[in-house]
Each structure stands twice: as C-alpha cells, then as structure tokens.
Enzyme design. Structure first.
Site, PDB file in Angstrom:
ATOM      1  N   GLY A 119      -3.125  10.248   1.293  1.00 23.57           N
ATOM      2  CA  GLY A 119      -3.369  11.141   0.172  1.00 23.57           C
ATOM      3  C   GLY A 119      -4.461  10.682  -0.772  1.00 23.57           C
ATOM      4  O   GLY A 119      -4.894   9.523  -0.747  1.00 23.57           O
ATOM      5  N   GLU A 120      -4.897  11.615  -1.612  1.00 23.08           N
ATOM      6  CA  GLU A 120      -5.851  11.360  -2.695  1.00 23.08           C
ATOM      7  C   GLU A 120      -5.056  11.276  -3.989  1.00 23.08           C
ATOM      8  O   GLU A 120      -4.581  12.287  -4.506  1.00 23.08           O
ATOM      9  CB  GLU A 120      -6.885  12.490  -2.755  1.00 23.08           C
ATOM     10  CG  GLU A 120      -7.714  12.544  -4.028  1.00 23.08           C
ATOM     11  CD  GLU A 120      -8.417  11.249  -4.379  1.00 23.08           C
ATOM     12  OE1 GLU A 120      -8.170  10.743  -5.501  1.00 23.08           O
ATOM     13  OE2 GLU A 120      -9.198  10.742  -3.555  1.00 23.08           O
ATOM     14  N   ASN A 179     -12.154   0.944  11.464  1.00 29.46           N
ATOM     15  CA  ASN A 179     -10.971   0.758  12.289  1.00 29.46           C
ATOM     16  C   ASN A 179     -10.810   1.964  13.205  1.00 29.46           C
ATOM     17  O   ASN A 179     -11.002   3.101  12.773  1.00 29.46           O
ATOM     18  CB  ASN A 179      -9.719   0.611  11.414  1.00 29.46           C
ATOM     19  CG  ASN A 179      -9.728  -0.688  10.638  1.00 29.46           C
ATOM     20  OD1 ASN A 179      -9.971  -1.748  11.192  1.00 29.46           O
ATOM     21  ND2 ASN A 179      -9.467  -0.606   9.343  1.00 29.46           N
ATOM     22  N   CYS A 189      -3.294  14.560   3.585  1.00 35.68           N
ATOM     23  CA  CYS A 189      -4.387  14.517   2.617  1.00 35.68           C
ATOM     24  C   CYS A 189      -5.268  15.748   2.780  1.00 35.68           C
ATOM     25  O   CYS A 189      -5.591  16.127   3.914  1.00 35.68           O
ATOM     26  CB  CYS A 189      -5.225  13.252   2.809  1.00 35.68           C
ATOM     27  SG  CYS A 189      -6.582  13.081   1.615  1.00 35.68           S
ATOM     28  N   SER A 224     -14.073   5.209  -2.718  1.00 36.04           N
ATOM     29  CA  SER A 224     -14.452   5.255  -1.304  1.00 36.04           C
ATOM     30  C   SER A 224     -15.809   5.940  -1.207  1.00 36.04           C
ATOM     31  O   SER A 224     -15.895   7.165  -1.180  1.00 36.04           O
ATOM     32  CB  SER A 224     -13.396   6.024  -0.506  1.00 36.04           C
ATOM     33  OG  SER A 224     -12.166   5.332  -0.504  1.00 36.04           O
ATOM     34  N   LEU A 225     -16.870   5.152  -1.170  1.00 32.84           N
ATOM     35  CA  LEU A 225     -18.221   5.705  -1.188  1.00 32.84           C
ATOM     36  C   LEU A 225     -18.771   5.887   0.226  1.00 32.84           C
ATOM     37  O   LEU A 225     -19.079   6.987   0.644  1.00 32.84           O
ATOM     38  CB  LEU A 225     -19.147   4.798  -2.002  1.00 32.84           C
ATOM     39  CG  LEU A 225     -20.577   5.310  -2.175  1.00 32.84           C
ATOM     40  CD1 LEU A 225     -20.613   6.584  -2.991  1.00 32.84           C
ATOM     41  CD2 LEU A 225     -21.475   4.243  -2.807  1.00 32.84           C
ATOM     42  N   HIS A 226     -18.951   4.773   0.941  1.00 30.72           N
ATOM     43  CA  HIS A 226     -19.276   4.756   2.364  1.00 30.72           C
ATOM     44  C   HIS A 226     -20.714   5.134   2.718  1.00 30.72           C
ATOM     45  O   HIS A 226     -21.112   4.946   3.867  1.00 30.72           O
ATOM     46  CB  HIS A 226     -18.289   5.592   3.161  1.00 30.72           C
ATOM     47  CG  HIS A 226     -16.852   5.292   2.850  1.00 30.72           C
ATOM     48  ND1 HIS A 226     -16.403   4.007   2.609  1.00 30.72           N
ATOM     49  CD2 HIS A 226     -15.767   6.107   2.710  1.00 30.72           C
ATOM     50  CE1 HIS A 226     -15.092   4.044   2.343  1.00 30.72           C
ATOM     51  NE2 HIS A 226     -14.697   5.294   2.394  1.00 30.72           N
ATOM     52  N   SER A 266      -7.280   4.091  -5.545  1.00 30.87           N
ATOM     53  CA  SER A 266      -8.484   4.398  -4.778  1.00 30.87           C
ATOM     54  C   SER A 266      -8.698   5.909  -4.721  1.00 30.87           C
ATOM     55  O   SER A 266      -7.744   6.669  -4.530  1.00 30.87           O
ATOM     56  CB  SER A 266      -8.355   3.842  -3.358  1.00 30.87           C
ATOM     57  OG  SER A 266      -9.496   4.143  -2.592  1.00 30.87           O
ATOM     58  N   CYS A 289       0.858  -1.180   0.000  1.00 30.14           N
ATOM     59  CA  CYS A 289       0.000   0.000   0.000  1.00 30.14           C
ATOM     60  C   CYS A 289       0.894   1.230   0.000  1.00 30.14           C
ATOM     61  O   CYS A 289       1.731   1.406   0.902  1.00 30.14           O
ATOM     62  CB  CYS A 289      -0.893  -0.034   1.238  1.00 30.14           C
ATOM     63  SG  CYS A 289      -2.011   1.383   1.376  1.00 30.14           S
TER      64      CYS A 289
END
Length: 379
Positions: free
Chosen positions: A181-182, A310, A134, A234-236, A211, A127
């Site tokens: 970060g994005e 988390n 960010c 990343s909707l959520h 992502s 990763c």
C-alpha cells in the site's frame, strides 16, 4: 515484553474470535469509553483499568485477556466475552534462511495482507502494510501489479506490529511503513497508527519511517503535522521520461514537484530525507541518472538508499544489474558528495524483500470460518 506466552508460538493456538469488536487500535481514553459503555467497569475505576489494559495490549503484546494478571479474573473473563485483542488471523507464516519472518494475515473477510519481522544484530525492525493491495500501479512492484482492495484501519495496522512482537524475543524498536500500500493514501489511519506506536507502544517517532511514491498534497499535509518521523521517497529515476514508464504517479506529480515537497519537509522538520532508488538493469542504473540525482539532492540533508531490483513476476522484463553496474552507480553518487547506502537484502527466498510483498490478495484465499490460526511453517 510478553510474559505468559514464553515460547512466542503458543499464541498461534489461541481461539481467535474474529466477530468480536477489537480494542487494538484504540487509544487509552477510547478503551476507557468502551469499558464504561459496556457496563463492565464502574466509572470510578474505568480510567485505571483502561491504563492497565492498554499497557498489556501495546507494551506487552498480550494475545488474550487471561494474560492480564493485574486485572481481576472476573473482569478478564467478561472482557474476553465482549472484546478481542487478537483481531487478525495468520493464514501463513514463512521464515527465511536469514531469519526473516513474514506473516500473511486477515481479519476473517478474505482480504489478506503481509507484514515482515526483520531482526538485525543491533536492533529489531518490522515492515507494516497500510492497505490491502495498492492503487499506485508501479510496474516493478508485486503489490502494485496485483491491484487495490481497501484501506486498513489503525487497529489492523497496529495488530501487525503486535503479532510480530510476539514472534520476537527482543523488542521491536523500529517500524517502517514499506509493506503493501501507499501509506499517504490512508492518511487518517496512518496518523492514528503513528500516534499509537508513539504514545501507547512507546516507540520514538524518530524510529518510524513512512515511505511514499510521492503524493505531493499528502507530503505537505504530513509536513504540517510536524511529526519527527523519517520520510522516504520511492524515486527510482531523476528523469520524468524514465519514471513515467513504470510509475504512473509521476504523470500527476513529476520529479521536480515531488522532490521539492521532500526538500520542504526536510527544511521544516529538520529531519533528513531518504531517497529510495531502485536499480533496474539498463533502465535506471545509467551514470547520467546518478549525476542528475546528485544535483537533485544537493544542499538537502538526505541519504540515497540503493536497492538492486528484486525479482517480481512481471511482463516488463526488468532485471537486476550486474554487481559492477551497481558499484559504478554508487561511486558516481559518492564522487559527487552524496550520502549513499545500499539496502541489505533480507527475506528474498520467501518473497519478503523490497517490492515482493504481493499478499495474494486477488482472491486466492477464500473466506474461511475457522477461528484458529495456522501453525508455524518454514519456507
């Protein structure tokens, strides 16, 4: 894989000259140009030497020029005086109880960020971070809570991969841009990093995942490149009224618009999309949200990846749902024909799990003059 540093920990003891220009992040032709401009190599052999050096950097994860045995010793010494292939320093190395490695790294400027090595039975993944901090401000994410410092360049991105490869006895064959970060807000550096991972390291684009929280113009721009990478959103929450409360980006590009861009990406690239879905107790885990999410993805090749929250130190009071609520949410999706997976939690005890990468990038590590990396430390 790397040949000389057999223990895979010797590279920690190398002298890292952070003041030298780095060859990491350069394409083979760019390395050739550097060799020619430096006067170290005659023009007629620059192409061959660049190919050798590139192979040692990207395919063998060499930590120093002295490892490059098919390069003349005199050239290796001259290269070491002018360039570096270890542009980052390890500030901290943690290993979790489930064999996840997390590195906190920097290039000597005090801007620290994190990357994670994730070994599985049938593959090794990593990763990577794309920014120091960010700017998106998602309230459930330690990185977003900490704020933004700057973008990483392609060399800083690739150096993370190479450092993690040195830790692994097996090839790191999968890369996810889900660190700090994005990625789509660092678009040019991201594209170059993707090209280097494919062209120089030799990874398949299909083994690389990017992502995003949903930067619609950049999703469209990425779609136009035609790169067959895996794109994750990343909707959520499928409801704007809910997503607005913890993801500021939703007020600029709401759910319908961002999901529409993802569907267009799937249609034009032929690649399945992933919807990352964070389950927060009593906020995003209701069955009506599961039903609406199923409607959103209907008819599009996709997978919904469920991520139970988390722990992150936040004023929001977010909590992980009980196992029964997670199970009910998943069953609701599956009953409506949705392809569902659940994130395998790794590295939680060293804050290396999803949403936990803070990077300690708010000045807690002062700039240091030392040029030697720290020794390995276990969590």
């Amino acid at each position: 894989m790397p040949s000389r540093l057999e223990s895979r920990t010797d590279w920690y003891n190398l002298k890292v000259n952070l003041g030298l220009p780095s060859l990491v992040g350069l394409r083979r032709d760019e390395i050739q140009t550097e060799l020619q401009n430096s006067g170290l190599v005659a023009e007629k052999e620059a192409r061959m030497r660049a190919a050798q050096i590139s192979r040692w950097i990207y395919q063998k994860a060499a930590a120093e020029f002295l490892e490059m045995k098919d390069v003349p010793a005199s050239l290796r010494e001259a290269l070491a005086a002018k360039f570096t292939i270890s542009p980052l320093q390890v500030e901290r190395h943690l290993r979790s109880s489930d064999d996840v490695d997390k590195l906190l790294v920097h290039r000597g400027d005090g801007d620290v960020y994190e990357c994670v090595l994730l070994p599985y039975e049938n593959r090794v993944s990593c990763c990577l971070s794309s920014q120091v901090g960010c700017p998106m401000g998602c309230k459930f994410c330690a990185t977003g809570i900490g704020g933004f410092t700057r973008n990483l360049d392609a060399g800083e991105i690739l150096a993370q991969y190479l450092m993690l490869q040195r830790l692994s006895p097996r090839r790191v064959g999968h890369v996810v841009f889900m660190g700090m970060g994005e990625p789509l807000l660092n678009f040019e550096a991201l594209l170059k990093a993707l090209a280097l991972l494919h062209d120089e390291v030799g990874l398949s684009y299909r083994h690389i995942t990017v992502s995003t929280v949903g930067i619609v113009p950049k999703i469209k721009e990425l779609t136009k490149t035609g790169l067959p990478i895996h794109l994750a959103l990343s909707l959520h929450s499928p409801f704007d009224r809910v997503r607005d409360t913890f993801m500021p980006v939703n007020k600029r590009w709401p759910v319908a618009e961002v999901v529409g861009a993802m569907k267009d990406h799937a249609r034009k690239t032929g690649r399945k999309i992933t919807i990352e879905y964070l389950l927060i107790d009593r906020l995003t885990d209701s069955l009506d949200q599961a039903a609406e999410l199923a409607k959103l993805v209907k008819g599009t090749p996709s997978v919904v990846n469920l991520i139970p929250f988390n722990y992150v130190m936040t004023d929001e009071g977010f909590r992980r749902p009980e196992v029964g609520r997670v199970r009910s949410f998943r069953r609701e999706l599956e009953s409506r024909g949705v392809n569902v997976t659940q994130r395998v939690e790794r590295g939680h005890d060293i804050a290396a799990a999803c949403g936990q990468l803070a990077g300690e990038h708010q000045g807690r590590f002062a700039r240091r003059e030392s040029t030697s990396a720290l020794p390995l430390a276990s969590a």
